[in-house]
Design a protein around this motif. Structure first.
Motif, mmCIF file in Angstrom:
data_model
loop_
_atom_site.group_PDB
_atom_site.id
_atom_site.type_symbol
_atom_site.label_atom_id
_atom_site.label_comp_id
_atom_site.label_asym_id
_atom_site.label_seq_id
_atom_site.Cartn_x
_atom_site.Cartn_y
_atom_site.Cartn_z
ATOM 1 N N LYS A 245 0.876 -1.232 0.022
ATOM 2 C CA LYS A 245 0.026 0.144 0.034
ATOM 3 C C LYS A 245 0.862 1.171 0.054
ATOM 4 C CE LYS A 245 -3.821 2.464 1.521
ATOM 5 N NZ LYS A 245 -4.884 2.605 0.577
ATOM 6 N N SER A 246 1.831 1.502 0.810
ATOM 7 C CA SER A 246 2.858 2.570 0.737
ATOM 8 C C SER A 246 4.057 2.708 0.002
ATOM 9 C CB SER A 246 3.103 2.974 2.234
ATOM 10 O OG SER A 246 3.457 1.615 3.020
ATOM 11 N N PHE A 247 4.362 1.494 -0.665
ATOM 12 C CA PHE A 247 5.473 1.330 -1.588
ATOM 13 C C PHE A 247 5.031 1.294 -3.087
ATOM 14 C CE2 PHE A 247 9.194 -1.474 -2.355
ATOM 15 C CZ PHE A 247 9.819 -0.719 -3.080
ATOM 16 N N ARG A 248 5.039 2.793 -3.778
ATOM 17 C CA ARG A 248 4.548 2.749 -5.020
ATOM 18 C C ARG A 248 5.939 2.659 -6.058
ATOM 19 N NH1 ARG A 248 0.549 7.400 -3.517
ATOM 20 N NH2 ARG A 248 -1.053 6.092 -2.572
ATOM 21 N N LEU A 249 5.518 2.266 -7.206
ATOM 22 C CA LEU A 249 6.817 2.381 -8.330
ATOM 23 C C LEU A 249 6.246 2.816 -9.614
ATOM 24 C CD1 LEU A 249 6.503 -0.665 -6.735
ATOM 25 C CD2 LEU A 249 9.038 -0.825 -7.594
ATOM 26 N N LEU A 250 7.275 3.270 -10.463
ATOM 27 C CA LEU A 250 6.954 3.589 -11.738
ATOM 28 C C LEU A 250 8.153 3.414 -12.531
ATOM 29 C CD1 LEU A 250 5.449 6.878 -12.854
ATOM 30 C CD2 LEU A 250 7.474 6.384 -13.894
ATOM 31 N N SER A 251 7.815 2.947 -13.956
ATOM 32 C CA SER A 251 8.739 2.991 -14.866
ATOM 33 C C SER A 251 8.289 3.394 -16.244
ATOM 34 C CB SER A 251 9.344 1.362 -15.115
ATOM 35 O OG SER A 251 8.195 0.825 -15.800
ATOM 36 N N ALA A 252 9.356 4.001 -16.819
ATOM 37 C CA ALA A 252 8.916 4.672 -18.297
ATOM 38 C C ALA A 252 10.131 5.063 -19.140
ATOM 39 C CB ALA A 252 8.154 6.023 -17.945
ATOM 40 N N HIS A 253 9.767 5.162 -20.486
ATOM 41 C CA HIS A 253 10.535 5.544 -21.369
ATOM 42 C C HIS A 253 10.251 6.942 -21.688
ATOM 43 C CE1 HIS A 253 11.208 1.115 -23.408
ATOM 44 N NE2 HIS A 253 11.132 1.047 -22.119
ATOM 45 N N ILE A 254 11.183 7.972 -21.787
ATOM 46 C CA ILE A 254 11.151 9.369 -22.020
ATOM 47 C C ILE A 254 12.060 9.545 -23.329
ATOM 48 C CG2 ILE A 254 10.269 10.011 -20.047
ATOM 49 C CD1 ILE A 254 13.102 11.593 -19.570
ATOM 50 N N LEU A 255 11.371 10.098 -24.416
ATOM 51 C CA LEU A 255 12.138 10.480 -25.549
ATOM 52 C C LEU A 255 12.492 11.884 -25.145
ATOM 53 C CD1 LEU A 255 12.807 9.834 -28.481
ATOM 54 C CD2 LEU A 255 10.744 11.233 -29.375
ATOM 55 N N ILE A 256 13.774 12.189 -25.346
ATOM 56 C CA ILE A 256 14.591 13.650 -25.028
ATOM 57 C C ILE A 256 14.553 14.554 -26.352
ATOM 58 C CG2 ILE A 256 16.627 14.590 -24.277
ATOM 59 C CD1 ILE A 256 15.601 12.942 -21.951
#
Ligand code: ZN
Ligand code: ZN
Ligand code: ZN
Length: 307
Positions: A245-256
């Motif tokens: 509940k209190s441990f959130r994650l995110l992953s993403a590709h970003i184009l510069i």
């Protein structure tokens, strides 16, 4: 070591101490209710004793989960053991559903064949349980929003207190009127409350196990926030999920953006995104893949098909 692990340790220590207190108080309530059941021969108190016995075991389970969270991640379990707590919460809630069903069934049987009970004992003994439950409830209430196990426990204590109130009220009515069937009717009104609390925890734990976006987080809002950053041309393969509940994650590709190729500038962009995600959405574990030319994965959601 990431900052999120430090935060969780402090938090779990606080609730672990509360869980320990709650466990021993529940054992005490069990002794009170069970001796009350023996003296009064009240089936309501007998079944409530059985229910409190399960309470004690589920508190032990939640306590176990807290210990798991404090275990240090290793080469075998790189995230640590946060999901042990989620599994314990799910198991606990399924147990509550069964208890709720048993209480409803028992009440139905009592309604068909009311029994003579000692109403004085039905009034006096649950007052002790009620008093202790209110104390436990007040103690853990401040922590329930960040801890799913405590949220489950809180709903449970709420249900338990209502059961005590119902038994006391039924005892008073039976004492003055002699209407024995009042007891199972009260129980039939109260039992579904336990199930409602259990369903909300089951919903949330299943969402976590299915790697769903945390329900407090608006996916599109997060995407917009990343796109707003200077130097970010486009975002794809974006994932938001939670370990507990209190441990959130995110992953993403970003184009510069094309005009940026300096590595220190790219680092600044990533740090800026991480800071914003932490401050606005409490996402502590962020992995970002910067790209100067777009990769094959151009969807917002990645499509990993097993071909
Ligand atoms: Zn209970
Ligand atoms: Zn990490
Ligand atoms: Zn990509």
């Amino acid at each position: 070591v990431h900052s999120h692990s430090l935060g969780l340790n402090g938090e779990s220590f606080r609730s672990e101490k509360n869980l320990k207190i709650a466990f021993f108080l529940t054992i005490f309530i069990l002794l009170v209710e069970f001796s009350g059941a023996i003296i009064s021969k009240s089936m309501a108190l007998y079944s409530n004793s059985g229910h409190i016995l399960v309470d004690a075991s589920s508190l032990l389970l939640a306590w176990f989960a807290q210990k798991q969270i404090r275990k240090i991640p290793n080469g075998k379990n790189t995230y640590g053991y946060h999901r042990m707590g989620i599994l314990a919460a799910l198991l606990n809630s399924l147990l509550l559903l069964i208890i709720s069903a048993v209480l409803i069934y028992e009440s139905y049987l009592r309604l068909l064949r009311p029994e003579i009970v000692n109403s004085k004992i039905m009034i006096i003994f649950p007052i002790v349980s009620l008093f202790i439950n209110v104390l436990i409830g007040l103690k853990i209430h401040k922590d329930i929003h960040s801890n799913l196990n405590l949220k489950g426990s809180f709903f449970h204590i709420l249900g338990d207190s209502l059961i005590s109130v119902a038994i006391i009220a039924a005892g008073i009515i039976i004492y003055f009127t002699g209407l024995d069937y009042v007891d199972p009717i009260m129980s039939l009104i109260v039992s579904p409350i336990i199930a409602i609390g259990a369903f909300s925890v089951i919903n949330e734990t299943i969402n976590i196990l299915l790697e769903g976006v945390p329900k407090e987080i608006d996916f599109l809002k997060v995407k917009t926030e990343i796109l707003k950053k200077r130097g970010v041309e486009e975002v794809h393969d974006l994932h938001i999920w939670s370990m507990s509940k209190s441990f959130r994650l995110l992953s993403a590709h970003i184009l510069i953006e094309k005009n940026i190729s300096n590595s220190s500038d790219i680092c600044c962009i990533i740090e800026d995104i991480q800071k914003t995600l932490k401050e606005k959405f409490e996402i502590n574990h962020v992995v970002i893949q910067p790209e100067l030319t777009i990769c094959d994965m151009t969807n917002t959601f990645c499509i990993h098909q097993n071909v």
